[in-house]
Design an enzyme around this catalytic site. Structure first.
Site, PDB file in Angstrom:
ATOM      1  N   ASP A 114      13.980 144.252  67.895  1.00 29.96           N
ATOM      2  CA  ASP A 114      15.543 144.358  68.285  1.00 29.96           C
ATOM      3  C   ASP A 114      16.391 143.287  67.418  1.00 29.96           C
ATOM      4  O   ASP A 114      15.941 142.481  66.686  1.00 29.96           O
ATOM      5  CB  ASP A 114      15.444 143.678  69.811  1.00 29.96           C
ATOM      6  CG  ASP A 114      16.876 144.179  70.553  1.00 29.96           C
ATOM      7  OD1 ASP A 114      16.839 145.018  71.335  1.00 29.96           O
ATOM      8  OD2 ASP A 114      18.188 143.483  70.157  1.00 29.96           O
ATOM      9  N   VAL A 166      17.534 148.902  63.100  1.00 30.74           N
ATOM     10  CA  VAL A 166      16.832 150.213  62.788  1.00 30.74           C
ATOM     11  C   VAL A 166      17.745 150.866  61.898  1.00 30.74           C
ATOM     12  O   VAL A 166      17.557 151.966  61.213  1.00 30.74           O
ATOM     13  CB  VAL A 166      17.065 151.188  64.113  1.00 30.74           C
ATOM     14  CG1 VAL A 166      15.688 150.529  65.224  1.00 30.74           C
ATOM     15  CG2 VAL A 166      18.254 151.181  64.816  1.00 30.74           C
ATOM     16  N   ASN A 172      14.445 153.711  70.642  1.00 30.25           N
ATOM     17  CA  ASN A 172      15.157 153.623  71.941  1.00 30.25           C
ATOM     18  C   ASN A 172      16.388 152.895  71.574  1.00 30.25           C
ATOM     19  O   ASN A 172      17.482 153.076  72.423  1.00 30.25           O
ATOM     20  CB  ASN A 172      14.321 152.598  72.910  1.00 30.25           C
ATOM     21  CG  ASN A 172      15.281 152.127  74.034  1.00 30.25           C
ATOM     22  OD1 ASN A 172      15.615 152.696  74.724  1.00 30.25           O
ATOM     23  ND2 ASN A 172      15.474 150.851  73.859  1.00 30.25           N
ATOM     24  N   TYR A 202      29.555 159.353  71.172  1.00 31.07           N
ATOM     25  CA  TYR A 202      28.251 158.889  71.715  1.00 31.07           C
ATOM     26  C   TYR A 202      27.493 160.430  72.108  1.00 31.07           C
ATOM     27  O   TYR A 202      26.486 160.573  71.768  1.00 31.07           O
ATOM     28  CB  TYR A 202      28.433 158.081  72.761  1.00 31.07           C
ATOM     29  CG  TYR A 202      27.002 157.815  73.691  1.00 31.07           C
ATOM     30  CD1 TYR A 202      26.136 156.869  73.257  1.00 31.07           C
ATOM     31  CD2 TYR A 202      26.678 158.571  75.001  1.00 31.07           C
ATOM     32  CE1 TYR A 202      25.063 156.687  73.886  1.00 31.07           C
ATOM     33  CE2 TYR A 202      25.579 158.398  75.510  1.00 31.07           C
ATOM     34  CZ  TYR A 202      24.746 157.329  75.090  1.00 31.07           C
ATOM     35  OH  TYR A 202      23.529 156.838  75.756  1.00 31.07           O
ATOM     36  N   LYS A 252      23.987 161.825  70.799  1.00 26.33           N
ATOM     37  CA  LYS A 252      22.732 162.282  71.517  1.00 26.33           C
ATOM     38  C   LYS A 252      22.453 163.919  71.314  1.00 26.33           C
ATOM     39  O   LYS A 252      21.256 164.276  71.580  1.00 26.33           O
ATOM     40  CB  LYS A 252      22.855 161.859  72.958  1.00 26.33           C
ATOM     41  CG  LYS A 252      23.039 160.298  73.096  1.00 26.33           C
ATOM     42  CD  LYS A 252      21.886 159.832  72.732  1.00 26.33           C
ATOM     43  CE  LYS A 252      21.972 158.368  72.857  1.00 26.33           C
ATOM     44  NZ  LYS A 252      20.637 157.358  72.595  1.00 26.33           N
ATOM     45  N   THR A 276      21.752 149.306  83.257  1.00 22.91           N
ATOM     46  CA  THR A 276      21.462 148.492  82.112  1.00 22.91           C
ATOM     47  C   THR A 276      23.059 147.933  81.597  1.00 22.91           C
ATOM     48  O   THR A 276      23.989 148.293  82.153  1.00 22.91           O
ATOM     49  CB  THR A 276      20.906 149.054  81.117  1.00 22.91           C
ATOM     50  OG1 THR A 276      21.759 149.887  80.325  1.00 22.91           O
ATOM     51  CG2 THR A 276      19.612 149.908  81.399  1.00 22.91           C
TER      52      THR A 276
HETATM   53  P1  NAD Z   1      20.875 148.146  76.420  1.00 24.86           P
HETATM   54  O1  NAD Z   1      22.196 147.808  75.669  1.00 24.86           O
HETATM   55  O2  NAD Z   1      20.580 147.698  77.540  1.00 24.86           O
HETATM   56  O3  NAD Z   1      19.622 147.738  75.264  1.00 24.86           O
HETATM   57  C1  NAD Z   1      19.776 148.258  73.918  1.00 24.86           C
HETATM   58  C2  NAD Z   1      19.210 147.357  72.990  1.00 24.86           C
HETATM   59  O4  NAD Z   1      19.152 147.859  71.861  1.00 24.86           O
HETATM   60  C3  NAD Z   1      19.742 146.197  72.909  1.00 24.86           C
HETATM   61  O5  NAD Z   1      18.902 145.131  73.170  1.00 24.86           O
HETATM   62  C4  NAD Z   1      20.393 145.862  71.471  1.00 24.86           C
HETATM   63  O6  NAD Z   1      20.287 144.670  70.928  1.00 24.86           O
HETATM   64  C5  NAD Z   1      19.464 146.944  70.502  1.00 24.86           C
HETATM   65  N1  NAD Z   1      20.173 147.199  69.625  1.00 24.86           N
HETATM   66  C6  NAD Z   1      21.213 147.642  69.048  1.00 24.86           C
HETATM   67  N2  NAD Z   1      21.446 147.883  67.979  1.00 24.86           N
HETATM   68  C7  NAD Z   1      20.147 147.659  67.253  1.00 24.86           C
HETATM   69  C8  NAD Z   1      19.996 148.050  65.936  1.00 24.86           C
HETATM   70  N3  NAD Z   1      20.643 148.166  65.102  1.00 24.86           N
HETATM   71  N4  NAD Z   1      18.413 147.684  65.677  1.00 24.86           N
HETATM   72  C9  NAD Z   1      17.768 147.336  66.728  1.00 24.86           C
HETATM   73  N5  NAD Z   1      17.818 146.986  67.981  1.00 24.86           N
HETATM   74  C10 NAD Z   1      19.339 147.346  68.250  1.00 24.86           C
HETATM   75  O7  NAD Z   1      20.793 149.943  76.508  1.00 24.86           O
HETATM   76  P2  NAD Z   1      20.103 150.873  77.271  1.00 24.86           P
HETATM   77  O8  NAD Z   1      20.710 151.398  78.378  1.00 24.86           O
HETATM   78  O9  NAD Z   1      18.871 150.117  77.563  1.00 24.86           O
HETATM   79  O10 NAD Z   1      19.923 151.860  76.214  1.00 24.86           O
HETATM   80  C11 NAD Z   1      18.582 152.315  75.525  1.00 24.86           C
HETATM   81  C12 NAD Z   1      18.530 153.438  75.136  1.00 24.86           C
HETATM   82  O11 NAD Z   1      18.959 154.564  76.278  1.00 24.86           O
HETATM   83  C13 NAD Z   1      19.920 154.120  74.005  1.00 24.86           C
HETATM   84  O12 NAD Z   1      19.648 154.610  73.020  1.00 24.86           O
HETATM   85  C14 NAD Z   1      20.709 154.780  75.058  1.00 24.86           C
HETATM   86  O13 NAD Z   1      21.557 155.697  74.370  1.00 24.86           O
HETATM   87  C15 NAD Z   1      19.824 155.229  75.941  1.00 24.86           C
HETATM   88  N6  NAD Z   1      20.764 155.756  77.272  1.00 24.86           N
HETATM   89  C16 NAD Z   1      21.033 154.724  78.008  1.00 24.86           C
HETATM   90  C17 NAD Z   1      21.608 155.120  79.358  1.00 24.86           C
HETATM   91  C18 NAD Z   1      22.382 154.198  80.443  1.00 24.86           C
HETATM   92  O14 NAD Z   1      23.028 154.592  81.032  1.00 24.86           O
HETATM   93  N7  NAD Z   1      21.884 152.844  80.176  1.00 24.86           N
HETATM   94  C19 NAD Z   1      21.554 156.691  79.715  1.00 24.86           C
HETATM   95  C20 NAD Z   1      21.242 157.521  78.763  1.00 24.86           C
HETATM   96  C21 NAD Z   1      20.567 157.033  77.430  1.00 24.86           C
END
Ligand code: NAD
Length: 277
Positions: A40, A63, A89, A154, A158, A189
Site C-alpha cells: 500500500d 502501483v 485492488n 472514475y 473503471k 469503506t
Molecule cells: P480504500 O480507500 O478503503 O482503500 C484503498 C487503498 O488503496 C488505500 O489503503 C490506499 O492507501 C491504497 N492506495 C491508493 N493509492 C495507491 C497507490 N498508488 N499504490 C498502492 N496503494 C494505493 O478503498 P476501497 O473501497 O477499499 O477500494 C478498493 C478498490 O475497490 C478500488 O479500486 C475501488 O475503486 C474499488 N471499489 C470500491 C467501491 C466502494 O464503494 N468502496 C465500489 C466499487 C469499487
C-alpha cells in the site's frame, strides 16, 4: 460454501491492502489458508495492519511506480514463493463535477486506477506466463458498466479496467492463466464516506466482496458483480433504451448520490487522501 482446500497455501498479493476491500480480502484469504502479501502507498497503515494480522509480507507499494511494483513482487517471490494470485485492488474515487476537477486529480485517478492495474497485470503476466499458471484479479466497479454523474473520470477508469481485463482473457487464452474483474456496488469503506447509496440498493460490506473474490479463486470466471441485485439492475438498465435507462438511474437517485447528496464534512478526510492534498 468456499472450499478452503483450493486456497490453502496459495501465494496471494493484494495491492491497496491496508484498508477497505483489500484488507477484507487479505483477511478472508488468510483465514482460508492463503499466504498473503499486502502492499500500500500508506506505509504506516500497511505496517500497522500487516503486523496486527500477521500477514507473510507487507510494505510500501506504489502501483504507479514500476520500480516500486517490481521490487515488491520480487520480495514476495523471494520470501514467500511464486505468486499464484495478484489482486490489483488499489484505487481512488474523488467525487464532483468534471468541470471543477483539477487536472492533477484527473491524472491521479487514471494513474492509480488504470495505469496501476495495467502495470500490475503486465508485471504479473511476465512472472506467471512462463509457469503456465496464475490468476490476475482486477478490481473494477459497477461504475464500469454504468455512468454516474459526479464520477466521470472514475467511471472512465473503471470502464477501462473492464475492457482491459476482458482483452487479456482473450489475448492469453490457452496459456493456463486466468483473468477476472470484480464489480462491487457502493461498499462501506472510507472510499464511500459521506455517500448515501441510491434507493433500493443497499451498500455492500467489504467482507462480501472478499467472499466473492475467494469464490473466484476457487472457480475462476471473467466477472463477478456484488451485490447480485445491484449487478442485475446495472445490467438490465444497460440493455434498456437510453432515455428509459437514464430515467431509471435518476429515479433511483444515482444522479444526486455523488453530487448534491454527498455529506461534504463526512467525506472531507477521504477526499484529501484520495486527491493527495
Ligand atoms: P480504500 O480507500 O478503503 O482503500 C484503498 C487503498 O488503496 C488505500 O489503503 C490506499 O492507501 C491504497 N492506495 C491508493 N493509492 C495507491 C497507490 N498508488 N499504490 C498502492 N496503494 C494505493 O478503498 P476501497 O473501497 O477499499 O477500494 C478498493 C478498490 O475497490 C478500488 O479500486 C475501488 O475503486 C474499488 N471499489 C470500491 C467501491 C466502494 O464503494 N468502496 C465500489 C466499487 C469499487
Amino acid at each position: 460454501m468456499i472450499d478452503a482446500k483450493q486456497i490453502r497455501g496459495k501465494v496471494v498479493v493484494v495491492t491497496g491492502g491496508a484498508r477497505g476491500i483489500g484488507l477484507a480480502t487479505a483477511t478472508a484469504l488468510q483465514t482460508l489458508g492463503a499466504q498473503i502479501a499486502i502492499g500500500d502507498i500508506d506505509e504506516a497503515a500497511v505496517k500497522e495492519v500487516g503486523t496486527a494480522r500477521g500477514f507473510e509480507l507487507y510494505g510500501k507499494l506504489d502501483v504507479t511506480d514500476q520500480n516500486s511494483f517490481e521490487s515488491f513482487l520480487d520480495d514476495v517471490e523471494r520470501t514467500i514463493g511464486p505468486i499464484d494470485v495478484l489482486i490489483n485492488n488499489a484505487g481512488i474515487m474523488p467525487t464532483g463535477k468534471l468541470v471543477d476537477e483539477p487536472d492533477q486529480v484527473t491524472r491521479r485517478i487514471l494513474d492509480i486506477n488504470v495505469y496501476g492495474v495495467i502495470l500490475g497485470s503486465k508485471l504479473g503476466l511476465r512472472r506467471m506466463l512462463p509457469r503456465g499458471r496464475g490468476h490476475i484479479i482486477n478490481i473494477a466497479s459497477l461504475a464500469g458498466e454504468t455512468h454516474i454523474p459526479g464520477l466521470a473520470t472514475y467511471n472512465a477508469s473503471k470502464h477501462a479496467v473492464l475492457g482491459f481485463t476482458d482483452t487479456l482473457r482473450e489475448e492469453y487464452r490457452g496459456t493456463g492463466l486466468h483473468f477476472s474483474s470484480v464489480l462491487p456496488t457502493l461498499t462501506n469503506t472510507e472510499l464511500g464516506a459521506g455517500v448515501t447509496a441510491p434507493s433500493l440498493l443497499r451498500p455492500a460490506e467489504p467482507e462480501e466482496i472478499a467472499d466473492a473474490i475467494a469464490e473466484l479463486i476457487v472457480a475462476p470466471k471473467s466477472k463477478v458483480r456484488v451485490t447480485a441485485l445491484a449487478g442485475f439492475i446495472a445490467q438490465v438498465v444497460g440493455l434498456l433504451p437510453e432515455k428509459l435507462g437514464d430515467g431509471i438511474g435518476r429515479a433511483l437517485g444515482s444522479g444526486r448520490a455523488f453530487l448534491d447528496d454527498v455529506d461534504a464534512d463526512q467525506r472531507k478526510a477521504y477526499e484529501e487522501r484520495a486527491r493527495g492534498v
